[in-house]
Design a protein around this motif. Sequence first.
Motif, PDB file in Angstrom:
ATOM      1  N   THR A 191      -9.922   4.438  -1.491  1.00 11.95           N
ATOM      2  CA  THR A 191      -9.364   4.088  -2.802  1.00 11.95           C
ATOM      3  C   THR A 191      -7.856   3.889  -2.742  1.00 11.95           C
ATOM      4  O   THR A 191      -7.320   2.912  -3.292  1.00 11.95           O
ATOM      5  N   SER A 192      -7.158   4.787  -2.074  1.00  5.98           N
ATOM      6  CA  SER A 192      -5.701   4.687  -2.004  1.00  5.98           C
ATOM      7  C   SER A 192      -5.262   3.504  -1.141  1.00  5.98           C
ATOM      8  O   SER A 192      -4.243   2.865  -1.423  1.00  5.98           O
ATOM      9  N   THR A 193      -6.042   3.195  -0.101  1.00  4.95           N
ATOM     10  CA  THR A 193      -5.728   2.028   0.725  1.00  4.95           C
ATOM     11  C   THR A 193      -5.850   0.753  -0.103  1.00  4.95           C
ATOM     12  O   THR A 193      -5.007  -0.153  -0.011  1.00  4.95           O
ATOM     13  N   ASN A 194      -6.882   0.688  -0.927  1.00  6.61           N
ATOM     14  CA  ASN A 194      -7.041  -0.453  -1.830  1.00  6.61           C
ATOM     15  C   ASN A 194      -5.872  -0.537  -2.810  1.00  6.61           C
ATOM     16  O   ASN A 194      -5.357  -1.627  -3.096  1.00  6.61           O
ATOM     17  N   GLN A 195      -5.438   0.636  -3.311  1.00  9.86           N
ATOM     18  CA  GLN A 195      -4.315   0.671  -4.245  1.00  9.86           C
ATOM     19  C   GLN A 195      -3.029   0.146  -3.600  1.00  9.86           C
ATOM     20  O   GLN A 195      -2.282  -0.617  -4.212  1.00  9.86           O
ATOM     21  N   VAL A 196      -2.786   0.550  -2.362  1.00 13.09           N
ATOM     22  CA  VAL A 196      -1.534   0.180  -1.691  1.00 13.09           C
ATOM     23  C   VAL A 196      -1.563  -1.258  -1.178  1.00 13.09           C
ATOM     24  O   VAL A 196      -0.620  -2.025  -1.392  1.00 13.09           O
ATOM     25  N   ILE A 197      -2.651  -1.624  -0.502  1.00 11.61           N
ATOM     26  CA  ILE A 197      -2.696  -2.929   0.162  1.00 11.61           C
ATOM     27  C   ILE A 197      -2.981  -4.067  -0.811  1.00 11.61           C
ATOM     28  O   ILE A 197      -2.309  -5.123  -0.770  1.00 11.61           O
ATOM     29  N   PHE A 198      -3.960  -3.895  -1.688  1.00 11.13           N
ATOM     30  CA  PHE A 198      -4.397  -5.007  -2.536  1.00 11.13           C
ATOM     31  C   PHE A 198      -3.800  -4.970  -3.943  1.00 11.13           C
ATOM     32  O   PHE A 198      -3.544  -6.021  -4.525  1.00 11.13           O
ATOM     33  N   GLN A 199      -3.579  -3.760  -4.487  1.00 11.51           N
ATOM     34  CA  GLN A 199      -3.004  -3.677  -5.829  1.00 11.51           C
ATOM     35  C   GLN A 199      -1.504  -3.400  -5.795  1.00 11.51           C
ATOM     36  O   GLN A 199      -0.866  -3.317  -6.838  1.00 11.51           O
ATOM     37  N   ARG A 200      -0.982  -3.217  -4.582  1.00 12.69           N
ATOM     38  CA  ARG A 200       0.469  -3.068  -4.364  1.00 12.69           C
ATOM     39  C   ARG A 200       1.086  -1.944  -5.201  1.00 12.69           C
ATOM     40  O   ARG A 200       2.122  -2.113  -5.843  1.00 12.69           O
ATOM     41  N   ASN A 201       0.415  -0.824  -5.208  1.00 13.44           N
ATOM     42  CA  ASN A 201       0.927   0.366  -5.898  1.00 13.44           C
ATOM     43  C   ASN A 201       1.953   1.042  -4.992  1.00 13.44           C
ATOM     44  O   ASN A 201       1.627   1.884  -4.171  1.00 13.44           O
ATOM     45  N   ARG A 202       3.198   0.676  -5.116  1.00 14.65           N
ATOM     46  CA  ARG A 202       4.244   1.155  -4.217  1.00 14.65           C
ATOM     47  C   ARG A 202       4.610   2.617  -4.478  1.00 14.65           C
ATOM     48  O   ARG A 202       5.217   3.260  -3.636  1.00 14.65           O
ATOM     49  N   SER A 203       4.225   3.148  -5.637  1.00  7.96           N
ATOM     50  CA  SER A 203       4.577   4.536  -5.960  1.00  7.96           C
ATOM     51  C   SER A 203       3.866   5.539  -5.060  1.00  7.96           C
ATOM     52  O   SER A 203       4.313   6.678  -4.923  1.00  7.96           O
ATOM     53  N   ILE A 204       2.740   5.133  -4.451  1.00  2.00           N
ATOM     54  CA  ILE A 204       1.997   6.079  -3.595  1.00  2.00           C
ATOM     55  C   ILE A 204       2.042   5.684  -2.122  1.00  2.00           C
ATOM     56  O   ILE A 204       1.327   6.274  -1.304  1.00  2.00           O
ATOM     57  N   GLU A 205       2.856   4.696  -1.763  1.00  2.35           N
ATOM     58  CA  GLU A 205       2.914   4.253  -0.364  1.00  2.35           C
ATOM     59  C   GLU A 205       3.245   5.398   0.590  1.00  2.35           C
ATOM     60  O   GLU A 205       2.631   5.533   1.651  1.00  2.35           O
ATOM     61  N   GLY A 206       4.225   6.213   0.211  1.00  2.00           N
ATOM     62  CA  GLY A 206       4.668   7.295   1.092  1.00  2.00           C
ATOM     63  C   GLY A 206       3.598   8.335   1.329  1.00  2.00           C
ATOM     64  O   GLY A 206       3.313   8.706   2.472  1.00  2.00           O
TER      65      GLY A 206
END
Length: 381
Positions: A319-334
């Motif tokens: 789920t988080s990989t989808n958020q970062v890679i495809f939805q570009r949620n930069r707040s959780i990248e770290g």
Amino acid sequence: MFVLIGLLPFVPSPGSLVSIIFITSYIASAAMSLLTHFPRAVMDKTAILAIIIVFILMPLNFLVSNTAEVSLSSFGRAIVPFLFLLSYTFAIQLRSISVKHVENLLLIASVVWAIKILVVFPQDFVDSLIGQLARLTYVASDMLVPFGMIGFILTIFSESIRGAKRFSLLLLFFLLIVASGYRSHILIIAAAAIFKYRRIYSAKNFFMLSAFLVLGSAYLIINPEYVDMMKDRIHSSAGDNVREAEMDYAFERFSDRPIFGNGLGHPIPVSLTRTGSTLDKFETDSVPYIHNFLGYVLMDLGIIGFVLFCALLVPIVVTSTNQVIFQRNRSIEGVWFCLISILLNFLVSASFRQIQMWVVISFLMYALKKGKHDKVAQYEA
């Protein structure tokens, strides 16, 4: 509490002052977070799985360990780290803590850990950097806790740490990683820098990547002894052979008891996994761990344990990989990159037997879920 996590030794001793204060503050913090929200404590699937692992899987595995002739001390040492998965059930009660708060708390633990290493082993640290000591881990067992990698990742992705403060922290963690001699950590932080500054068309990102390359190249030119040492480790390291032998043994034991496993702390004969000079360093005939989490779980906890841990970790990773890679949620990248890095490190090290790592993972999982919900809330607004 996170200051104490940074101060905890590699293997906490029940009699040490730091360990006593840590466990006291941990229990107090956990009790406060649950009692404050009782009887409306928040419980999601991840929290329920953590409770199942601790209160059902672990007691069941205790019975298995008795039939597999695992000593009580070995089982006790092996089970303790997993108990701290319950940290997640406490963390989700703290709804006011944001992703940035979690990043800052884990950075505090990492900085405290780093300062402890520098204060206790100053000369050994310098010797390892100039190539006179192969690895700082040979004299400082606390270096086996991967807070250097965690601190570097969280610092490089943090939006609130800038300028000289960011540079100083990155340099501190980088030098500690270099001193540790862990090739995997060096590759992971290099990947973190590339991922963070992957938009090379940005002048800032191009400058930062160039600065990392220049500083890294300058260090290697100034210190050719370190280069020679790393070349020797790559060409003649016994570690890779050890890990291959450990996995062979783990799958062999797994095939004997595939459902329930062989019990946590199942002894691995060093004569089958270590040879030559490495075998001479062991004063015992066996060790209760291997350097691979998947093999360890299959061997000791069987298919049941493997399925439960997959159910706990895989959904949040996907789920988080989808958020970062495809939805570009930069707040959780770290926190995302940090969790991925720790799990990858579990495949080549025994850091999954550390209390610190399961506290860290629990709060990272909380931060990833918190960041996901915050992102959804932003879209809805």
